[in-house]
Write an enzyme that holds these catalytic residues in place. Structure first.
Site, PDB file in Angstrom:
ATOM      1  N   GLU A   1      -6.154   5.614   4.906  1.00 43.28           N
ATOM      2  CA  GLU A   1      -5.459   6.211   3.743  1.00 43.28           C
ATOM      3  C   GLU A   1      -5.691   7.709   3.572  1.00 43.28           C
ATOM      4  O   GLU A   1      -6.051   8.162   2.491  1.00 43.28           O
ATOM      5  CB  GLU A   1      -5.913   5.498   2.458  1.00 43.28           C
ATOM      6  CG  GLU A   1      -5.708   4.011   2.471  1.00 43.28           C
ATOM      7  CD  GLU A   1      -6.163   3.327   1.177  1.00 43.28           C
ATOM      8  OE1 GLU A   1      -6.864   3.952   0.372  1.00 43.28           O
ATOM      9  OE2 GLU A   1      -5.802   2.152   0.978  1.00 43.28           O
TER      10      GLU A   1
ATOM     11  N   ASN B   1      -5.106   3.676   9.662  1.00 40.78           N
ATOM     12  CA  ASN B   1      -4.631   2.616   8.758  1.00 40.78           C
ATOM     13  C   ASN B   1      -4.096   3.242   7.464  1.00 40.78           C
ATOM     14  O   ASN B   1      -4.724   4.138   6.897  1.00 40.78           O
ATOM     15  CB  ASN B   1      -5.831   1.699   8.439  1.00 40.78           C
ATOM     16  CG  ASN B   1      -5.436   0.379   7.838  1.00 40.78           C
ATOM     17  OD1 ASN B   1      -4.534  -0.294   8.342  1.00 40.78           O
ATOM     18  ND2 ASN B   1      -6.098  -0.019   6.763  1.00 40.78           N
TER      19      ASN B   1
ATOM     20  N   HIS C   1       0.227  -4.246   1.217  1.00 39.45           N
ATOM     21  CA  HIS C   1      -0.033  -4.878  -0.085  1.00 39.45           C
ATOM     22  C   HIS C   1       1.294  -4.789  -0.838  1.00 39.45           C
ATOM     23  O   HIS C   1       1.618  -3.744  -1.406  1.00 39.45           O
ATOM     24  CB  HIS C   1      -1.129  -4.133  -0.847  1.00 39.45           C
ATOM     25  CG  HIS C   1      -2.462  -4.241  -0.187  1.00 39.45           C
ATOM     26  ND1 HIS C   1      -3.163  -5.424  -0.139  1.00 39.45           N
ATOM     27  CD2 HIS C   1      -3.223  -3.320   0.464  1.00 39.45           C
ATOM     28  CE1 HIS C   1      -4.307  -5.230   0.506  1.00 39.45           C
ATOM     29  NE2 HIS C   1      -4.360  -3.966   0.881  1.00 39.45           N
TER      30      HIS C   1
ATOM     31  N   GLU D   1      -3.469  -5.758   6.123  1.00 40.85           N
ATOM     32  CA  GLU D   1      -3.990  -6.186   4.808  1.00 40.85           C
ATOM     33  C   GLU D   1      -2.917  -6.905   3.989  1.00 40.85           C
ATOM     34  O   GLU D   1      -2.812  -6.717   2.775  1.00 40.85           O
ATOM     35  CB  GLU D   1      -4.509  -4.967   4.022  1.00 40.85           C
ATOM     36  CG  GLU D   1      -5.511  -4.132   4.781  1.00 40.85           C
ATOM     37  CD  GLU D   1      -6.126  -3.002   3.974  1.00 40.85           C
ATOM     38  OE1 GLU D   1      -5.981  -2.984   2.735  1.00 40.85           O
ATOM     39  OE2 GLU D   1      -6.752  -2.128   4.584  1.00 40.85           O
TER      40      GLU D   1
ATOM     41  N   ASP E   1      -0.747  -9.010   1.655  1.00 36.81           N
ATOM     42  CA  ASP E   1      -0.731 -10.014   0.583  1.00 36.81           C
ATOM     43  C   ASP E   1       0.536  -9.829  -0.238  1.00 36.81           C
ATOM     44  O   ASP E   1       1.058  -8.729  -0.337  1.00 36.81           O
ATOM     45  CB  ASP E   1      -2.003 -10.035  -0.286  1.00 36.81           C
ATOM     46  CG  ASP E   1      -2.488  -8.687  -0.780  1.00 36.81           C
ATOM     47  OD1 ASP E   1      -1.692  -7.737  -0.858  1.00 36.81           O
ATOM     48  OD2 ASP E   1      -3.690  -8.591  -1.109  1.00 36.81           O
TER      49      ASP E   1
HETATM   50  C1  XIL Z   1     -10.524  -3.331  -1.570  1.00 36.97           C
HETATM   51  C2  XIL Z   1     -11.330  -4.616  -1.707  1.00 36.97           C
HETATM   52  O1  XIL Z   1     -10.457  -5.705  -1.563  1.00 36.97           O
HETATM   53  C3  XIL Z   1     -12.016  -4.658  -3.046  1.00 36.97           C
HETATM   54  O2  XIL Z   1     -12.887  -5.774  -3.112  1.00 36.97           O
HETATM   55  C4  XIL Z   1     -12.818  -3.367  -3.275  1.00 36.97           C
HETATM   56  O3  XIL Z   1     -13.351  -3.372  -4.570  1.00 36.97           O
HETATM   57  C5  XIL Z   1     -11.950  -2.138  -3.070  1.00 36.97           C
HETATM   58  O4  XIL Z   1     -11.338  -2.192  -1.794  1.00 36.97           O
HETATM   59  N1  XIL Z   1      -6.836  -0.834   0.872  1.00 36.97           N
HETATM   60  C6  XIL Z   1      -7.915  -0.941   1.717  1.00 36.97           C
HETATM   61  C7  XIL Z   1      -8.976  -1.916   1.418  1.00 36.97           C
HETATM   62  O5  XIL Z   1      -7.916  -0.309   2.791  1.00 36.97           O
HETATM   63  O6  XIL Z   1     -10.232  -1.506   1.909  1.00 36.97           O
HETATM   64  C8  XIL Z   1      -9.066  -2.197  -0.064  1.00 36.97           C
HETATM   65  O7  XIL Z   1     -10.013  -3.234  -0.274  1.00 36.97           O
HETATM   66  C9  XIL Z   1      -7.699  -2.593  -0.605  1.00 36.97           C
HETATM   67  C10 XIL Z   1      -6.714  -1.469  -0.401  1.00 36.97           C
END
Ligand code: XIL
Length: 339
Positions: A149, A193, A228, A257, A259
């Site tokens: 990010e 990423n 996400h 990631e 969801d």
């Molecule tokens: C999130 C975790 O799911 C949480 O438990 C934590 O508090 C914060 O990080 N993008 C990412 C992940 O790259 O590392 C993040 O994970 C969610 C968003």
């Protein structure tokens, strides 16, 4: 749960018990990796969590355990005790492991953000971190998210200058991180990423340009799309176009990631829409040669970051429900793998 969904979930459980192929078995036939993010608490404490993970997935990623704040409690101290639990579990169950993540604007330990370090000191700390972590996991981790990010959400989509790394080092912190990672372990796959850069647009153009520049220097091998996204989301032409242009740079791709958050309350219709989203996303990955893996951010609704992140507005984003029963999304993923 709606009766007919409860019945279909139950039938799926019975099918799994009767020896029907799991996601990982089906994925292996397609030479594809299907995985999930893992939290160490339930990995250690819940048999159902362990059983589901090893039965269903051939790749995993730590949700938090490999992030800097946990791994590096002080400048001169590394703590791999939590992280190693996952590395051991993955190795024992023949599950590939992604590393997430070496350099991120979050999970920066307080000793670092408050340390008033100079650019040179920050670079030295980053190098120590990357080198020590990569050497610790040598041979155990299949690919690393080196930088996570780094690009702003808004125009001109520059490298973040408001994070510890951006402020202290400058925009070249991204390239430096990849240089340090390549030198520490030349044999692993190095990923950039990002979120919100899956389709075409300003942010994904910026990711493309960054990756092109890193690729010219042979510093990057893969690009992760976090995904996400809300229930109902589907990849379309813009995603295919983006995947194809990245693929032409010679990098591999993964959804890292995934969801599909459901706006509460959950209904049978929304669960069906979610199943369609999972099916179409997996089908999309299977149709794009550059995609090697799809990982969801968790796998059971019992342990998902979505309710907390959305302050309770969204939930039920994953493939297994809070009782570890497969949801319609599970059957939809199996279907995608069968085609
Ligand atoms: C999130 C975790 O799911 C949480 O438990 C934590 O508090 C914060 O990080 N993008 C990412 C992940 O790259 O590392 C993040 O994970 C969610 C968003």
């Amino acid at each position: 749960m709606h009766r007919c969904l409860a019945v279909s979930a139950c039938l799926l459980t019975v099918a799994a018990a009767a020896g029907e192929a799991s996601l990982r078995e089906m994925a292996a036939k397609r030479k594809f990796l299907v995985g999930a993010a893992v939290a160490i608490g339930p990995l250690v404490n819940e048999t159902e969590y362990q059983d589901t993970l090893k039965r269903e997935f051939n790749i995993c990623v730590p949700e938090n355990a490999f992030k800097m704040a946990g791994l590096r409690p002080a400048r001169d101290k590394f703590d791999f005790s939590q992280a190693d639990k996952l590395a051991e579990f993955a190795a024992a169950n023949n599950i590939k492991l992604r590393g997430h993540t070496l350099v991120w604007h979050q999970s920066v330990p307080k000793w670092l953000s408050d340390g008033k370090f100079s650019r040179d000191e920050a670079l030295q700390i980053m190098k120590e971190h990357i080198t020590t972590v990569l050497q610790h996991f040598k041979g155990k981790v299949y690919a690393w998210d080196v930088v996570n990010e780094a690009i702003h959400d808004k125009k001109p989509y520059a490298i973040r200058d408001d994070s510890f790394w951006g402020k202290t080092i400058g925009a070249d912190y991204v390239e430096k991180a990849f240089e340090f990672a390549r030198a520490a372990d030349p044999n692993i796959i190095l990923y950039y990423n990002e979120y919100g850069a899956e389709g075409m647009g300003g942010k994904s153009d910026a990711v493309y340009e960054l990756v092109k520049k890193l690729r010219e220097k042979k510093l990057v091998d893969g690009v992760g799309w976090q995904c996400h996204v809300p229930c109902g989301w589907k990849p379309g032409d813009a995603h295919a176009q983006n995947a194809e242009r990245l693929g032409k740079l010679g990098v591999e791709l993964a959804i890292t990631e995934l969801d599909f958050a459901i706006k509460q309350p959950t209904t049978p219709e929304k669960l069906q829409a979610q199943a369609d989203s999972y099916r179409d996303t997996l089908k999309f990955c299977l149709s794009q040669p550059a995609f090697k893996a799809l990982l969801t951010w968790g796998f059971t609704d019992k342990h998902s970051w979505i309710p907390g992140f959305s302050k309770g507005k969204n939930g039920d984003a994953l493939v297994f429900d809070a009782q570890y029963k497969p949801k319609p999304a599970y059957g939809a993923m199996i279907e995608a793998l069968k085609q």
